[in-house]
Enzyme design. Structure first.
Site, mmCIF file in Angstrom:
data_model
loop_
_atom_site.group_PDB
_atom_site.id
_atom_site.type_symbol
_atom_site.label_atom_id
_atom_site.label_comp_id
_atom_site.label_asym_id
_atom_site.label_seq_id
_atom_site.Cartn_x
_atom_site.Cartn_y
_atom_site.Cartn_z
ATOM 1 N N HIS A 1 0.801 -1.233 0.000
ATOM 2 C CA HIS A 1 0.000 0.000 0.000
ATOM 3 C C HIS A 1 0.831 1.280 0.000
ATOM 4 C CE1 HIS A 1 0.889 0.042 4.351
ATOM 5 N NE2 HIS A 1 0.713 1.346 4.254
HETATM 6 C C1 UD1 Z 1 -2.076 6.051 5.252
HETATM 7 C C2 UD1 Z 1 -0.811 6.626 5.872
HETATM 8 C C3 UD1 Z 1 0.286 5.590 5.844
HETATM 9 C C4 UD1 Z 1 -0.174 4.294 6.511
HETATM 10 C C5 UD1 Z 1 -1.476 3.828 5.900
HETATM 11 C C6 UD1 Z 1 -1.996 2.652 6.678
HETATM 12 C C7 UD1 Z 1 -0.483 9.055 5.540
HETATM 13 C C8 UD1 Z 1 0.218 10.077 4.756
HETATM 14 N N1 UD1 Z 1 -0.327 7.786 5.098
HETATM 15 O O1 UD1 Z 1 -1.791 5.756 3.901
HETATM 16 O O2 UD1 Z 1 1.420 6.071 6.555
HETATM 17 O O3 UD1 Z 1 0.825 3.321 6.337
HETATM 18 O O4 UD1 Z 1 -2.450 4.879 5.962
HETATM 19 O O5 UD1 Z 1 -2.940 1.935 5.975
HETATM 20 O O6 UD1 Z 1 -1.145 9.361 6.491
HETATM 21 N N2 UD1 Z 1 -9.130 4.845 0.867
HETATM 22 C C9 UD1 Z 1 -10.361 4.248 0.761
HETATM 23 N N3 UD1 Z 1 -11.015 3.951 1.917
HETATM 24 C C10 UD1 Z 1 -10.518 4.216 3.142
HETATM 25 C C11 UD1 Z 1 -9.270 4.820 3.228
HETATM 26 C C12 UD1 Z 1 -8.581 5.130 2.080
HETATM 27 O O7 UD1 Z 1 -10.855 3.995 -0.325
HETATM 28 O O8 UD1 Z 1 -11.181 3.894 4.157
HETATM 29 C C13 UD1 Z 1 -8.393 5.146 -0.401
HETATM 30 C C14 UD1 Z 1 -8.719 6.532 -0.959
HETATM 31 O O9 UD1 Z 1 -8.703 6.436 -2.345
HETATM 32 C C15 UD1 Z 1 -7.526 7.340 -0.498
HETATM 33 C C16 UD1 Z 1 -6.401 6.320 -0.536
HETATM 34 O O10 UD1 Z 1 -6.994 5.098 -0.132
HETATM 35 O O11 UD1 Z 1 -7.273 8.442 -1.321
HETATM 36 C C17 UD1 Z 1 -5.236 6.653 0.375
HETATM 37 O O12 UD1 Z 1 -5.677 6.848 1.715
HETATM 38 P P1 UD1 Z 1 -4.823 7.788 2.710
HETATM 39 O O13 UD1 Z 1 -5.393 7.690 4.069
HETATM 40 O O14 UD1 Z 1 -4.616 9.140 2.132
HETATM 41 O O15 UD1 Z 1 -3.395 7.138 2.678
HETATM 42 P P2 UD1 Z 1 -2.962 5.615 2.853
HETATM 43 O O16 UD1 Z 1 -2.325 5.183 1.584
HETATM 44 O O17 UD1 Z 1 -4.093 4.824 3.393
HETATM 45 N N1 UDP Z 2 -4.017 -5.307 8.796
HETATM 46 C C1 UDP Z 2 -5.299 -5.841 8.918
HETATM 47 N N2 UDP Z 2 -5.945 -6.222 7.775
HETATM 48 C C2 UDP Z 2 -5.395 -6.106 6.541
HETATM 49 C C3 UDP Z 2 -4.077 -5.565 6.432
HETATM 50 C C4 UDP Z 2 -3.425 -5.156 7.572
HETATM 51 O O1 UDP Z 2 -5.824 -5.971 10.028
HETATM 52 O O2 UDP Z 2 -6.047 -6.467 5.555
HETATM 53 C C5 UDP Z 2 -3.312 -4.858 10.013
HETATM 54 C C6 UDP Z 2 -1.970 -5.494 10.232
HETATM 55 O O3 UDP Z 2 -2.114 -6.728 10.904
HETATM 56 C C7 UDP Z 2 -1.253 -4.443 11.058
HETATM 57 C C8 UDP Z 2 -1.803 -3.148 10.512
HETATM 58 O O4 UDP Z 2 -3.033 -3.474 9.870
HETATM 59 O O5 UDP Z 2 -1.589 -4.556 12.425
HETATM 60 C C9 UDP Z 2 -0.850 -2.541 9.538
HETATM 61 O O6 UDP Z 2 -1.483 -1.500 8.862
HETATM 62 P P1 UDP Z 2 -1.018 -1.002 7.429
HETATM 63 O O7 UDP Z 2 -0.241 -2.051 6.739
HETATM 64 O O8 UDP Z 2 -2.223 -0.467 6.759
HETATM 65 O O9 UDP Z 2 -0.127 0.279 7.782
HETATM 66 P P2 UDP Z 2 1.386 0.512 8.262
HETATM 67 O O10 UDP Z 2 1.682 -0.381 9.399
HETATM 68 O O11 UDP Z 2 2.276 0.295 7.084
HETATM 69 O O12 UDP Z 2 1.389 1.957 8.634
#
Ligand code: UD1
Ligand code: UDP
Length: 379
Positions: free
Chosen positions: A219
């Protein structure tokens, strides 16, 4: 009684918050009152609500519902919303997790109002300033009153930045404090491991056998947003699944699900979707994720949290990044940094399928939440 505001927004922060909320409920309810603010950064049922229910996290007292957006736009809405709440109610401190835009917004809003910040997962560095997370965590660390570092490496990073040598003085003449608290994610992984064994049906649901499949998550923005990198990762996944006849389960982050259609050539997407060994799943619940992690043969990921969970459950991990904050994993030969490079990913798979690795207890003693709460009470 200390009153704290926990600010969360993204999936991993919701999961981490479970450890502190559980410890407050069980051991600190006479000394700490917690209110929870959800920024709404993540909002899909399977990115947010599912964790509150499954991990028994109290319903948020506030939800800003900011949703997705460009960095500035999203962070600005969060700052404005958090500021309103901090102005309307007295808090003795704000608890922030990790390095997302929700963390940054909480740090800016709280520091300007002189509300102490307690930063959990402080001191982590990738030394890659192209990552939005690196910017967020550096700013948050600078503004924090207590920095809870999860590892010795994180403490050392803070020392290298002059943290203990030149302590800042905050409102009320208080000095900044740095502690190695251990990792709240380790608390959670140990606490929920047996619950997951009993409750999760995901292996049966998808026909997965213990130790005979790979778990993969992708991601990180620089992987999903780059056509070249995303293509290399999916070519490698396809090659490994096809060549070694091994299943790969991929619970796909919504960001990646959207960009897969845009950034991969139609031919590659079709091949990936048609190969029976590749299972593209929606994001799964935490108990299902634990079950997948505990039973996988190997894990491939660009996630910070999933890298660590691989280590907690003693699984080899291919890190789909050019560096990691969790250097201990690589130092113990339990992980290989393969970036988004086809050859490096396939080589790492071959090496990790046969090599000896160690999994020492580097992330605390699964009591990080108690250590953190003791320090907050004493602050
Ligand atoms: C964010 C964090 C990242 C973290 C990740 C965990 C920032 C800058 N990044 O990245 O550090 O590792 O969360 O998962 O804060 N979207 C949906 N539904 C949701 C949420 C997101 O469809 O419930 C889609 C949207 O298109 C959105 C994109 O995901 O634009 C990115 O979401 P965003 O929260 O901006 O960043 P992440 O890539 O999730
Ligand atoms: N996780 C989850 N379901 C998923 C993918 C990840 O519950 O489908 C959990 C995972 O076990 C961990 C956390 O989400 O505890 C990690 O989140 P993510 O990878 O989104 O973000 P990051 O840790 O890179 O910020």
């Amino acid at each position: 009684m200390k009153k704290i505001l926990t600010v969360i927004g993204a999936r991993p922060q919701i999961i981490k918050a479970a450890a502190l909320s559980r410890a407050i409920r069980n051991n600190y309810s006479d000394r700490i009152e917690e209110k929870i603010l959800h920024t709404g950064q993540h909002y899909d049922m399977n990115m947010s609500q599912v964790f509150f229910e499954e991990l028994c996290i109290p319903k948020p007292d506030y939800n800003l519902n900011v949703g997705s957006g460009k960095h500035g736009e999203q962070t600005a809405k969060m700052i404005a919303g958090i500021e309103e709440i901090l102005l309307s109610e007295h808090f003795d401190g704000v608890v922030l997790y990790g390095d997302t835009n929700s963390t940054l917004a909480g740090a800016i809003a709280a520091s300007k109002l002189h509300v102490p910040i307690f930063h959990i997962e402080a001191g982590l560095r990738s030394f890659n300033m192209d990552m939005p997370e690196e910017i967020n965590r550096i700013v948050c660390d600078q503004l924090s009153s207590i920095l809870f570092a999860p590892t010795n490496t994180a403490v050392a990073n803070l020392k290298n930045e002059g943290f203990e040598i030149a302590p800042a003085i905050f409102h009320g003449n208080k000095h900044r404090q740095v502690y190695n608290s251990g990792d709240v994610m380790y608390d959670n992984s140990m606490y929920f491991a047996t619950i997951a064994d009993k409750k999760s049906n995901i292996l049966r649901e998808y026909g997965l056998q213990a130790n005979s499949f790979i778990l993969a998550t992708i991601h990180r923005d620089y992987n999903t947003d780059s056509k070249e990198r995303l293509t290399d990762i999916f070519k490698a996944l396809y090659y490994i699944a096809n060549e070694y006849r091994i299943k790969i389960a991929i619970p796909l982050h919504p960001r990646t699900a959207k960009l897969l259609e845009i950034n991969l050539d139609v031919d590659l997407i079709d091949k990936v979707k048609q190969l029976a060994q590749i299972l593209i799943l929606p994001p799964v619940s935490f108990l299902d994720m634990i079950s997948l992690e505990k039973n996988a043969k190997l894990i491939m990921t660009d996630s910070g949290g999933v890298q660590k969970e691989a280590f907690f459950y003693e699984k080899p991990c291919i890190i789909l990044r050019s560096e990691t904050e969790w250097v201990e994993i690589v130092e113990n030969n339990a992980g290989i940094i393969a970036d988004a490079d086809f050859n490096r990913i396939v080589n790492a798979y071959n090496v990790l399928s046969v090599s000896n690795m160690s999994f020492p207890q580097l992330f605390g003693n699964s009591k990080a939440a108690n250590i953190i709460l003791d320090k907050i009470v004493a602050y």
